[in-house]
Design a protein around this motif. Structure first.
Motif, short mmCIF file in Angstrom:
data_model
loop_
_atom_site.label_atom_id
_atom_site.label_comp_id
_atom_site.label_asym_id
_atom_site.label_seq_id
_atom_site.Cartn_x
_atom_site.Cartn_y
_atom_site.Cartn_z
N SER A 91 0.84 -1.22 0.00
CA SER A 91 0.00 0.00 0.00
C SER A 91 0.87 1.26 0.00
O SER A 91 0.39 2.35 -0.32
N ARG A 92 2.16 1.09 0.33
CA ARG A 92 3.06 2.26 0.34
C ARG A 92 3.40 2.74 -1.07
O ARG A 92 4.12 3.71 -1.24
N ILE A 93 2.87 2.03 -2.07
CA ILE A 93 2.96 2.55 -3.44
C ILE A 93 2.38 3.96 -3.44
O ILE A 93 2.77 4.82 -4.23
N GLY A 94 1.48 4.20 -2.49
CA GLY A 94 0.87 5.52 -2.34
C GLY A 94 1.88 6.64 -2.10
O GLY A 94 1.58 7.82 -2.28
N LEU A 95 3.11 6.28 -1.69
CA LEU A 95 4.16 7.29 -1.52
C LEU A 95 4.60 7.85 -2.87
O LEU A 95 5.13 8.95 -2.96
N PHE A 102 -10.81 5.51 -5.49
CA PHE A 102 -9.73 4.51 -5.38
C PHE A 102 -8.99 4.77 -4.07
O PHE A 102 -8.71 5.91 -3.73
N ASN A 103 -8.73 3.70 -3.33
CA ASN A 103 -7.95 3.84 -2.10
C ASN A 103 -7.02 2.63 -1.97
O ASN A 103 -7.48 1.51 -1.76
N ILE A 104 -5.72 2.89 -2.12
CA ILE A 104 -4.73 1.80 -2.09
C ILE A 104 -4.66 1.15 -0.71
O ILE A 104 -4.10 0.06 -0.55
N ILE A 115 -4.70 8.15 -9.45
CA ILE A 115 -5.32 6.93 -9.98
C ILE A 115 -6.83 7.16 -10.18
O ILE A 115 -7.41 6.69 -11.16
N GLU A 116 -7.45 7.90 -9.26
CA GLU A 116 -8.89 8.20 -9.40
C GLU A 116 -9.15 8.97 -10.70
O GLU A 116 -10.13 8.73 -11.40
N THR A 117 -8.25 9.90 -11.01
CA THR A 117 -8.40 10.67 -12.25
C THR A 117 -8.27 9.76 -13.46
O THR A 117 -9.03 9.88 -14.43
#
Lengths: 169, 170
Positions: free
Chosen positions: B43-47, B62-64, B54-56
């Motif tokens: 989930s740290r891909i979010g960094l 979207f929530n990682i 991703i939502e765009t």
């Protein structure tokens, strides 16, 4: 399982991960008991007098007044709100991260009943990142001592090591 | 999260102990469990890529963070089990167990409101009360976990030597 079938199932499962993240994102706001950055930015007044949890990066501290100011971000990591936390003696410096639980008040302030310092300063997040990289390398390194990549079949096969025989006695 | 080194060492410790008592649970499965312990922090891909980006792209919410749940690690474990040549079911179970060791460890850390994250998703959004044992940046976690893992590694070496010796004497 044939390689083609495995690749196909793998792609379906990857879509499954994306689908799960979409469902999680679509249902998060209604199931998470505290407002998100977006919700604070758009409907701040709705949460005034509620007891909520805030997580944010510390911008400034005032130990004399027992206050600190934190930035709450939204999904795009943009600043959604800047909240002044009162009644906290948390030892933290700007650049650190705190969780604050308390009553949200008007004029972007909160009276905290509990403050948890997640990172005392910016160096601690760097520490976590560096140590985590070591953890990833350790796990992958150890895995590769036990498993061998077969590029033709896109699989990992067990390495034939003496350790296995030893362990089985 | 605690940092990933602690999670990997906790998985090493648990699965090495399991290998002492379950004969088929060899070192390759210990290694597999350590990989599973990495999964929740994908989930740290979010960094690197924000949910908003991703939502765009997708045009939907979207929530990682879903990856850091029992549902997320289960699908990742299924993907992981596809890339081993045999014993896919065992690989799946061990990868899930490694991921759960990570989620359970995170379930012990301090939250200001006293409740852990909703890691049982999609089964439930329940947040269990947390005993609040540590914060993720506390280096003492790594000291304790590292010491236990080292002790287990040394004992494990001895177990192997003992078994080897007893086999030789048979």
């Amino acid at each position: 399982m044939r390689t083609g079938l495995r690749v196909a199932v793998g792609i379906v499962l990857l879509f499954g991960v994306v689908g799960l993240c979409i469902h999680y994102g679509a249902t998060y706001d209604t199931n998470w008991p505290h407002p998100t950055g977006e919700q604070l930015a758009t409907d701040y007044d709705e949460y005034v007098d509620d007891r909520i949890l805030l997580i944010g990066e510390v911008q400034s501290t005032d130990p004399v007044d027992e206050t600190l100011t934190i930035e709450i971000t939204d999904d795009a990591d943009e600043v959604a709100a800047e909240i002044e936390i009162h009644d906290t003696t948390a030892a933290v410096e700007p650049g650190g991260t705190v969780q604050a639980y308390g009553t949200l008040q008007a004029a972007e302030t909160m009276t905290a009943t509990e403050t948890v310092v997640v990172n005392h300063g910016p160096t601690e997040s760097q520490y976590k990142l560096a140590v985590s990289v070591v953890g990833i390398l350790l796990a992958i390194g150890y895995f590769l001592t036990q498993w061998q990549l077969n590029l033709q079949q896109l699989t990992f096969n067990q390495r034939s090591t003496t350790t296995e025989a030893d362990h089985n006695g | 999260m605690a940092e990933l080194l602690s999670h990997v060492l906790i998985a090493y410790t648990i699965f090495t102990l399991a290998s002492w008592y379950v004969e088929w649970f060899t070192k390759r499965w210990v290694a597999m469990g350590m990989i599973g312990a990495l999964f929740p922090d994908l989930s740290r891909i979010g960094l690197f890529v924000t949910d908003a980006t991703i939502e765009t792209m997708l045009g939907v919410p979207f929530n990682i963070g879903a990856v850091h749940t029992i549902g997320g690690i289960s699908i990742l474990a299924a993907i992981g089990s596809l890339v081993v040549a045999d014993h896919q079911r065992t690989a799946f179970a061990v990868l899930v167990a490694g991921g759960i060791s990570h989620l359970l460890t995170d379930g012990l850390k301090i939250w200001a409101d006293g409740f852990a994250s909703a890691w049982l998703y999609p089964l439930s959004w329940y947040r269990h009360p947390t005993p609040g044992l540590y914060i993720s940046s506390d280096y003492r976690v790594l000291v304790v976990v590292g010491s236990v893992a080292l002790a287990v590694a040394l004992l494990d070496h001895r177990v192997i030597v003992d078994r080897h010796t007893s086999t030789d004497n048979r």
